[in-house]
Design an enzyme around this catalytic site. Structure first.
Site, PDB file in Angstrom:
ATOM      1  N   GLU A   4      41.114  26.878  55.971  1.00  0.00           N
ATOM      2  CA  GLU A   4      40.293  25.698  55.667  1.00  0.00           C
ATOM      3  C   GLU A   4      40.852  24.459  56.375  1.00  0.00           C
ATOM      4  OE1 GLU A   4      40.890  26.719  51.532  1.00  0.00           O
ATOM      5  OE2 GLU A   4      38.738  26.630  51.174  1.00  0.00           O
ATOM      6  N   GLY A  72      32.313  30.332  46.322  1.00  0.00           N
ATOM      7  CA  GLY A  72      31.347  31.407  46.102  1.00  0.00           C
ATOM      8  C   GLY A  72      30.016  30.809  45.660  1.00  0.00           C
ATOM      9  N   MET A 167      38.422  27.741  43.067  1.00  0.00           N
ATOM     10  CA  MET A 167      39.640  27.907  42.277  1.00  0.00           C
ATOM     11  C   MET A 167      40.487  26.633  42.158  1.00  0.00           C
ATOM     12  SD  MET A 167      40.549  31.771  43.587  1.00  0.00           S
ATOM     13  CE  MET A 167      41.828  32.065  42.382  1.00  0.00           C
ATOM     14  N   GLU A 168      40.007  25.514  42.678  1.00  0.00           N
ATOM     15  CA  GLU A 168      40.850  24.298  42.657  1.00  0.00           C
ATOM     16  C   GLU A 168      40.130  23.008  42.261  1.00  0.00           C
ATOM     17  OE1 GLU A 168      40.478  26.087  45.648  1.00  0.00           O
ATOM     18  OE2 GLU A 168      42.153  27.420  45.192  1.00  0.00           O
ATOM     19  N   ASP A 191      30.423  33.351  50.283  1.00  0.00           N
ATOM     20  CA  ASP A 191      30.125  34.663  49.680  1.00  0.00           C
ATOM     21  C   ASP A 191      29.232  34.444  48.463  1.00  0.00           C
ATOM     22  OD1 ASP A 191      33.170  33.853  48.758  1.00  0.00           O
ATOM     23  OD2 ASP A 191      31.961  34.564  47.106  1.00  0.00           O
TER      24      ASP A 191
HETATM   25  N1  ADE Z   1      36.256  30.733  46.984  1.00  0.00           N
HETATM   26  C1  ADE Z   1      35.391  31.277  47.846  1.00  0.00           C
HETATM   27  N2  ADE Z   1      34.699  32.284  47.262  1.00  0.00           N
HETATM   28  C2  ADE Z   1      35.138  32.361  45.980  1.00  0.00           C
HETATM   29  C3  ADE Z   1      34.823  33.196  44.888  1.00  0.00           C
HETATM   30  N3  ADE Z   1      33.925  34.171  44.997  1.00  0.00           N
HETATM   31  N4  ADE Z   1      35.490  32.991  43.731  1.00  0.00           N
HETATM   32  C4  ADE Z   1      36.414  32.019  43.628  1.00  0.00           C
HETATM   33  N5  ADE Z   1      36.766  31.216  44.634  1.00  0.00           N
HETATM   34  C5  ADE Z   1      36.127  31.367  45.809  1.00  0.00           C
END
Ligand code: ADE
Length: 225
Positions: A4, A72, A167-168, A191
């Site tokens: 990133e 995500g 996640m952050e 994703d």
């Molecule tokens: N960052 C990118 N894709 C993610 C996902 N599926 N879950 C958590 N953090 C992510």
């Protein structure tokens, strides 16, 4: 992640005028578009993000914190590479529901979600466009889990009305809230969080593409401020 930060460095083509190490993270200082900008790769997860953000605020006079990266996709309307600008963020894995507390509510904190700065949000959603992708505003949820499960993704979407998971972001927002510092979170979708085959492969294949979209948005933002 390195993937990133390297897209941001590549897009901005900048060189640091100073670097310092704090709590295991490297803080690089730049001058870009007339602004003094500090970049730091915070690592993965809420605690790493909180450490990096608090050390930033303790050591640099900071007007704004901007978290940039990938996420995500929880929405049916968005596609890979689209960018979600956080309206607000929730820590989806903070769970004291046994005590009758709503999932995500941090006990002792006077807000359910951490709301991003309205001026930055306005600049990001009204003034910044990408040729190939949408830039939209909505809720982002964060937790110490890579979401790779259709059921969990559907739950996060319906429970929190969220567009994206990562996640952050909410941890960074939480630290900014505690320190009264305005913030923005910019995340591009890599994703489907497990709703469309497995998220791991999509993430692995598309993370650089998505990180580049997020980097383009932050570049444009720095030029607009
Ligand atoms: N960052 C990118 N894709 C993610 C996902 N599926 N879950 C958590 N953090 C992510």
């Amino acid at each position: 992640m390195d993937e990133e930060l390297s897209q941001i460095d590549g897009e901005l083509g900048w060189s640091p005028i100073r670097s310092i190490n704090l709590a295991g993270n490297t803080y690089n200082e730049y001058v870009y578009a007339g602004h003094s900008v500090i970049s730091v790769k915070c690592g993965i997860g809420k605690v790493n993000a909180a450490i990096a953000t608090q050390a930033l605020l303790n050591n640099f006079a900071t007007d704004y914190v901007i978290n940039v990266g990938i996420a995500g996709n929880l929405s049916q309307e968005l596609k890979f590479g689209d960018v979600v600008i956080a309206n607000d963020l929730v820590e989806h894995d903070f769970d004291m529901s046994s005590f009758g507390v709503p999932l995500g509510q941090i006990v002792g904190v006077n807000t359910f979600s951490f709301v991003a700065d309205s001026w930055l949000k306005e600049l990001l959603t009204r003034r910044i466009q990408l040729e190939s992708n949408q830039v939209v505003c909505g809720r982002i949820v964060s937790g110490d889990q890579f979401i790779d499960d259709a059921g969990k993704a559907a739950f996060l979407r319906s429970e929190f009305n969220a567009l994206a998971c990562e996640m952050e972001g909410a941890a960074i927002a939480h630290v900014c809230y505690a320190n009264k510092i305005p913030f923005a979170v910019i995340r591009s979708l890599s994703d489907m969080a497990g709703q469309d085959g497995d998220a791991f492969h999509s993430f692995t294949e598309l993370k650089e593409m998505a990180a580049k979209r997020a980097a383009l948005v932050v570049k444009n933002l720095l030029r607009e401020i």
